[in-house]
Design an enzyme around this catalytic site. Structure first.
Site, PDB file in Angstrom:
ATOM      1  NE  ARG A  49      -1.996  -0.804   3.966  1.00 22.02           N
ATOM      2  CZ  ARG A  49      -2.992  -0.826   4.843  1.00 22.02           C
ATOM      3  NH1 ARG A  49      -3.333   0.279   5.486  1.00 22.02           N
ATOM      4  NH2 ARG A  49      -3.635  -1.953   5.092  1.00 22.02           N
ATOM      5  CG  ASP A  51       0.688   6.175   3.695  1.00 20.18           C
ATOM      6  OD1 ASP A  51      -0.053   5.180   3.834  1.00 20.18           O
ATOM      7  OD2 ASP A  51       1.644   6.434   4.454  1.00 20.18           O
ATOM      8  NE  ARG A 194       4.743  10.861   4.334  1.00 27.06           N
ATOM      9  CZ  ARG A 194       3.437  10.973   4.598  1.00 27.06           C
ATOM     10  NH1 ARG A 194       2.617   9.953   4.350  1.00 27.06           N
ATOM     11  NH2 ARG A 194       2.961  12.086   5.107  1.00 27.06           N
TER      12      ARG A 194
END
Length: 248
Positions: A49, A51, A194
């Site tokens: 996945r 974001d 991140r």
């Protein structure tokens, strides 16, 4: 039959890859396109996945359908259906037990930073005007390879079975008008890259010592790491599979 689909997307307008209620996602758009063209309900499983706002230069997913006589034509028609910010590179048949997520051997991400105001990177990179100590950031990046438990960089309250990841490479480099962080691992936690970049920026700004990254990792405390950087600078760039699945 099982098929793999290789594609890319610019993530600005999407709430990530995975289907979600009341939000448009890349998975939803691809499934709707294939369902229409193949005249059969298609469900896809992605390699992972991403974001909201994250981009992918190379992403894979798998789906099941009967024999497709002309895959090249299907790829062409699917690209004509899709919006400009999603592009399919190829569709190919794979063994019935091949899995886009679980069979991936490694994944590579890049994070882009620009240090001069540039309107053409407004949705493509994170702007940091302050001077950065790249050598210190690279010393901190090398420390990541010493560890496997990265709970400190994981999104809080995430339902995962393990925080263990094997990082193969992590480095900063100047590439023309960008500062690019490249990281390769067998798997990544939610928000991990991140959070790592946010921590490395604090090192580059002199707010943390490179060696302090060890204390952060060993603390297993998300609050000890840096603030997550914006999603717009993050790119999934490569996924590697066994040659029995994908040898292109």
């Amino acid at each position: 039959m099982r098929y793999f689909i290789r594609f890319s997307y610019f993530g600005k307008t999407y709430h990530g890859w995975q289907n979600q209620p009341n939000a448009i996602t890349v998975q939803q758009v691809l499934e709707e396109g294939l369902t229409l063209l193949l005249r059969s309900k298609i469900s896809m499983v992605g390699a992972g996945r991403t974001d909201a706002g994250v981009h992918a230069k190379e992403m894979f997913a798998h789906f099941e359908h009967g024999f497709v006589q002309d895959i090249t034509d299907l790829t062409h028609r699917l690209n004509n259906y899709l919006p400009p910010d999603i592009a399919v590179t190829s569709i190919f048949s794979v063994p019935d037990d091949a899995h886009a997520r679980f069979d991936a051997l490694e994944r590579t991400y890049e994070y882009w930073i620009v240090q001069e105001k540039n309107p053409f990177y407004i949705d493509m990179a994170h702007y940091v005007w302050s001077s950065l100590d790249i050598d210190a950031m690279n010393r901190a990046a090398k420390i990541l390879l010493e560890y496997h438990d990265f709970e400190c960089f994981s999104k809080s309250n995430t339902d995962v079975k393990t925080f263990l990841c094997t990082i193969k490479n992590a480095e900063w480099a100047r590439k023309r008008d960008k500062l690019v962080f490249t990281i390769t691992a067998n798997r990544f936690l939610r928000n991990m890259v991140r959070a790592i970049v946010g921590t490395m920026l604090e090192v580059g700004l002199g707010k943390k010592k490179p060696e302090g990254v060890r204390d952060i990792i060993e603390s297993k405390d998300r609050g000890q790491a840096g603030v997550s950087v914006p999603a717009k600078g993050l790119y999934l760039t490569k996924i590697v599979y066994p040659e029995t699945i994908c040898n292109e």
